[in-house]
Design a protein around this motif. Structure first.
Motif, PDB file in Angstrom:
ATOM      1  N   ARG A 145      19.061 -11.205  -0.914  1.00  0.00           N
ATOM      2  CA  ARG A 145      17.833 -11.199  -0.136  1.00  0.00           C
ATOM      3  C   ARG A 145      16.748 -12.020  -0.824  1.00  0.00           C
ATOM      4  NH1 ARG A 145      21.964  -9.082   2.494  1.00  0.00           N
ATOM      5  NH2 ARG A 145      21.309  -8.244   4.502  1.00  0.00           N
ATOM      6  N   GLN A 146      15.552 -12.052  -0.194  1.00  0.00           N
ATOM      7  CA  GLN A 146      14.485 -12.905  -0.710  1.00  0.00           C
ATOM      8  C   GLN A 146      13.273 -12.119  -1.208  1.00  0.00           C
ATOM      9  OE1 GLN A 146      15.463 -13.703   2.904  1.00  0.00           O
ATOM     10  NE2 GLN A 146      17.243 -14.420   1.765  1.00  0.00           N
ATOM     11  N   ARG A 147      13.234 -10.810  -0.948  1.00  0.00           N
ATOM     12  CA  ARG A 147      12.014 -10.069  -1.252  1.00  0.00           C
ATOM     13  C   ARG A 147      12.334  -8.592  -1.440  1.00  0.00           C
ATOM     14  NH1 ARG A 147       6.773 -10.643   2.668  1.00  0.00           N
ATOM     15  NH2 ARG A 147       5.231  -9.587   1.358  1.00  0.00           N
ATOM     16  N   LEU A 148      11.510  -7.910  -2.232  1.00  0.00           N
ATOM     17  CA  LEU A 148      11.737  -6.500  -2.561  1.00  0.00           C
ATOM     18  C   LEU A 148      10.871  -5.593  -1.696  1.00  0.00           C
ATOM     19  CD1 LEU A 148      12.951  -4.354  -4.573  1.00  0.00           C
ATOM     20  CD2 LEU A 148      10.875  -4.704  -5.943  1.00  0.00           C
ATOM     21  N   ILE A 149      11.459  -4.476  -1.242  1.00  0.00           N
ATOM     22  CA  ILE A 149      10.698  -3.417  -0.596  1.00  0.00           C
ATOM     23  C   ILE A 149      11.090  -2.090  -1.236  1.00  0.00           C
ATOM     24  CG2 ILE A 149      12.375  -3.124   1.287  1.00  0.00           C
ATOM     25  CD1 ILE A 149       9.923  -2.480   3.106  1.00  0.00           C
ATOM     26  N   ILE A 150      10.108  -1.212  -1.442  1.00  0.00           N
ATOM     27  CA  ILE A 150      10.319   0.080  -2.089  1.00  0.00           C
ATOM     28  C   ILE A 150       9.619   1.151  -1.261  1.00  0.00           C
ATOM     29  CG2 ILE A 150      10.118   1.384  -4.247  1.00  0.00           C
ATOM     30  CD1 ILE A 150       9.476  -1.281  -5.650  1.00  0.00           C
ATOM     31  N   LYS A 151      10.195   2.343  -1.231  1.00  0.00           N
ATOM     32  CA  LYS A 151       9.545   3.470  -0.562  1.00  0.00           C
ATOM     33  C   LYS A 151       9.488   4.655  -1.509  1.00  0.00           C
ATOM     34  CE  LYS A 151      11.183   6.674   2.058  1.00  0.00           C
ATOM     35  NZ  LYS A 151      11.386   8.161   2.047  1.00  0.00           N
ATOM     36  N   PHE A 152       8.289   5.280  -1.617  1.00  0.00           N
ATOM     37  CA  PHE A 152       8.105   6.474  -2.430  1.00  0.00           C
ATOM     38  C   PHE A 152       7.381   7.532  -1.613  1.00  0.00           C
ATOM     39  CE2 PHE A 152       7.707   3.063  -5.759  1.00  0.00           C
ATOM     40  CZ  PHE A 152       8.901   3.326  -6.403  1.00  0.00           C
ATOM     41  N   THR A 153       7.606   8.786  -1.975  1.00  0.00           N
ATOM     42  CA  THR A 153       6.786   9.866  -1.431  1.00  0.00           C
ATOM     43  C   THR A 153       6.172  10.645  -2.597  1.00  0.00           C
ATOM     44  OG1 THR A 153       8.741  11.285  -1.259  1.00  0.00           O
ATOM     45  CG2 THR A 153       8.060  10.117   0.723  1.00  0.00           C
ATOM     46  N   GLY A 154       5.216  11.510  -2.240  1.00  0.00           N
ATOM     47  CA  GLY A 154       4.494  12.239  -3.274  1.00  0.00           C
ATOM     48  C   GLY A 154       3.273  11.462  -3.703  1.00  0.00           C
ATOM     49  N   PRO A 155       2.903  11.514  -4.982  1.00  0.00           N
ATOM     50  CA  PRO A 155       1.736  10.762  -5.467  1.00  0.00           C
ATOM     51  C   PRO A 155       1.886   9.273  -5.177  1.00  0.00           C
ATOM     52  CG  PRO A 155       2.490  12.321  -7.125  1.00  0.00           C
ATOM     53  CD  PRO A 155       3.533  12.320  -6.053  1.00  0.00           C
ATOM     54  N   ALA A 156       0.756   8.618  -4.937  1.00  0.00           N
ATOM     55  CA  ALA A 156       0.807   7.184  -4.626  1.00  0.00           C
ATOM     56  C   ALA A 156       1.189   6.347  -5.845  1.00  0.00           C
ATOM     57  CB  ALA A 156      -0.543   6.728  -4.087  1.00  0.00           C
ATOM     58  N   ARG A 157       0.774   6.782  -7.043  1.00  0.00           N
ATOM     59  CA  ARG A 157       1.112   6.078  -8.284  1.00  0.00           C
ATOM     60  C   ARG A 157       0.607   4.635  -8.276  1.00  0.00           C
ATOM     61  NH1 ARG A 157       5.676   8.534  -6.108  1.00  0.00           N
ATOM     62  NH2 ARG A 157       6.595  10.302  -7.254  1.00  0.00           N
ATOM     63  N   LEU A 158      -0.518   4.391  -7.629  1.00  0.00           N
ATOM     64  CA  LEU A 158      -0.981   3.021  -7.416  1.00  0.00           C
ATOM     65  C   LEU A 158      -1.329   2.301  -8.709  1.00  0.00           C
ATOM     66  CD1 LEU A 158      -3.229   3.310  -4.230  1.00  0.00           C
ATOM     67  CD2 LEU A 158      -0.843   2.594  -4.405  1.00  0.00           C
ATOM     68  N   GLU A 159      -1.979   3.000  -9.644  1.00  0.00           N
ATOM     69  CA  GLU A 159      -2.367   2.328 -10.883  1.00  0.00           C
ATOM     70  C   GLU A 159      -1.147   1.892 -11.676  1.00  0.00           C
ATOM     71  OE1 GLU A 159      -6.046   3.937 -12.922  1.00  0.00           O
ATOM     72  OE2 GLU A 159      -5.564   5.632 -11.607  1.00  0.00           O
ATOM     73  N   TYR A 160      -0.159   2.768 -11.759  1.00  0.00           N
ATOM     74  CA  TYR A 160       1.055   2.441 -12.503  1.00  0.00           C
ATOM     75  C   TYR A 160       1.819   1.308 -11.812  1.00  0.00           C
ATOM     76  CZ  TYR A 160       5.397   3.002 -15.101  1.00  0.00           C
ATOM     77  OH  TYR A 160       6.498   2.787 -15.889  1.00  0.00           O
ATOM     78  N   LEU A 161       1.962   1.402 -10.492  1.00  0.00           N
ATOM     79  CA  LEU A 161       2.744   0.408  -9.766  1.00  0.00           C
ATOM     80  C   LEU A 161       2.073  -0.961  -9.769  1.00  0.00           C
ATOM     81  CD1 LEU A 161       3.925   2.620  -6.771  1.00  0.00           C
ATOM     82  CD2 LEU A 161       5.353   1.713  -8.622  1.00  0.00           C
ATOM     83  N   THR A 162       0.746  -0.991  -9.660  1.00  0.00           N
ATOM     84  CA  THR A 162       0.067  -2.289  -9.685  1.00  0.00           C
ATOM     85  C   THR A 162       0.092  -2.920 -11.081  1.00  0.00           C
ATOM     86  OG1 THR A 162      -2.065  -1.154  -9.951  1.00  0.00           O
ATOM     87  CG2 THR A 162      -1.457  -1.866  -7.727  1.00  0.00           C
TER      88      THR A 162
END
Length: 315
Positions: A145-162
């Motif tokens: 494929r050409q691009r990544l997609i991820i799905k999570f539930t629960g806390p957004a974890r935005l600071e860690y993921l960014t």
């Protein structure tokens, strides 16, 4: 740590991350988006073989230009496709996207409690970032494929993921809180995890922990309390990080699935997809917020208490 470049790094540009509280429509909506021809995702085989990036080559056998062996989901309706009737055993064998966390616990390392931690203020170390990006770049490449997609539930974890994906595109999905709480109470996971304790950790104040202790006797209320914390911390992280985010709702999907899916694809910068269109066409969408005789029914008093707890996240 080696300064050598990450192989296939270009495949991690603008990854798409879908998240929500759980039982909010994240699974069925993400499953539709996952059908897009350009996208690679975490899968059931990767969950079993957490250390192996090469396991992702299997997708090329199940999903290629000659045939597509895919699993159809029925969380908001019934697939009209006869493949739905293949049975549970074959569904276990099909290479399909899942969310379970053994792989993420492995890839994020022992320092991070990825499954249960809110991860507020947490950022990946340089070594963690390189390990995660290296593995996921291979995942995209090996799936063809050409691009990544991820799905999570629960806390957004935005600071860690960014801190790992600074150019990530985020899509949040929310659902009416009473329906969400009801749905949580009807799944086996929550029966053993969150109906008598605070399941996610690292964000509650002492005062909130004391407040929660008063609610442990009532599964609906302690669940609503945890729902509120997820919404509260997500709102806080969105403001703090300033990430590009499309905020959507399950009710929006039920009203017009095609319109919401197009909205998501446009926001993510993805072209129209025949696979996505076909998947939607083969699904009958029903409103799971409507209470049937098979669902848990709350008293008016319980509904009122839930709304009091989750305010201002009732819309």
């Amino acid at each position: 740590m080696s300064d050598s470049p990450i192989k296939y790094e270009e495949l991690l540009q603008k990854p798409i991350i879908i998240f929500g509280s759980g039982r909010s429509g994240t699974t069925i909506i993400s499953e539709i988006i996952f059908q897009h021809e350009q996208l690679a995702w975490h899968n059931n085989y990767q969950e079993l073989f957490t250390h192996s990036a090469a396991i992702n080559y299997l997708r090329r056998f199940f999903d290629n230009k000659w045939w597509r062996l895919i699993k159809f989901w029925t969380f908001v309706g019934n697939s009209k496709n006869t493949r739905q009737k293949w049975g549970n055993f074959l569904n276990l064998l099909i290479f399909n996207p899942i969310e379970r966390y053994a792989f993420w616990e492995y890839i994020t390392g022992k320092r991070i409690d990825f499954s249960r931690g809110f991860l507020l203020g947490e950022k990946a170390t340089a070594e963690e970032k390189k390990t995660i990006r290296t593995h996921l770049a291979k995942q995209v490449k090996y799936q063809g494929r050409q691009r990544l997609i991820i799905k999570f539930t629960g806390p957004a974890r935005l600071e860690y993921l960014t801190s790992i994906f600074p150019d990530a595109i985020f899509i949040s999905i929310a659902r009416e809180p009473i329906a969400t709480v009801r749905s949580w109470l009807q799944v086996g996971f929550w029966q053993t995890k969150g109906i008598n304790r605070l399941w996610w950790v690292g964000a509650y104040t002492k005062e909130e922990e004391t407040e929660a202790e008063k609610l442990y006797h009532d599964p609906a209320l302690i669940t609503a309390f945890q729902y509120r914390k997820l919404m509260e911390t997500t709102e806080m992280e969105i403001k703090k990080t300033g990430v590009p985010i499309l905020e959507t709702r399950y009710e929006e999907f039920v009203k017009d699935p095609k319109a919401l899916v197009k909205k998501i694809l446009d926001f993510a910068g993805l072209p129209a997809s025949q696979n996505v269109d076909k998947y939607i066409e083969e699904m009958v969408v029903s409103n799971r917020n409507v209470v049937s005789s098979k669902k848990l029914v709350f008293s008016n008093e319980t509904k009122q208490r839930i709304l009091e707890i989750v305010a201002p996240y009732t819309n």
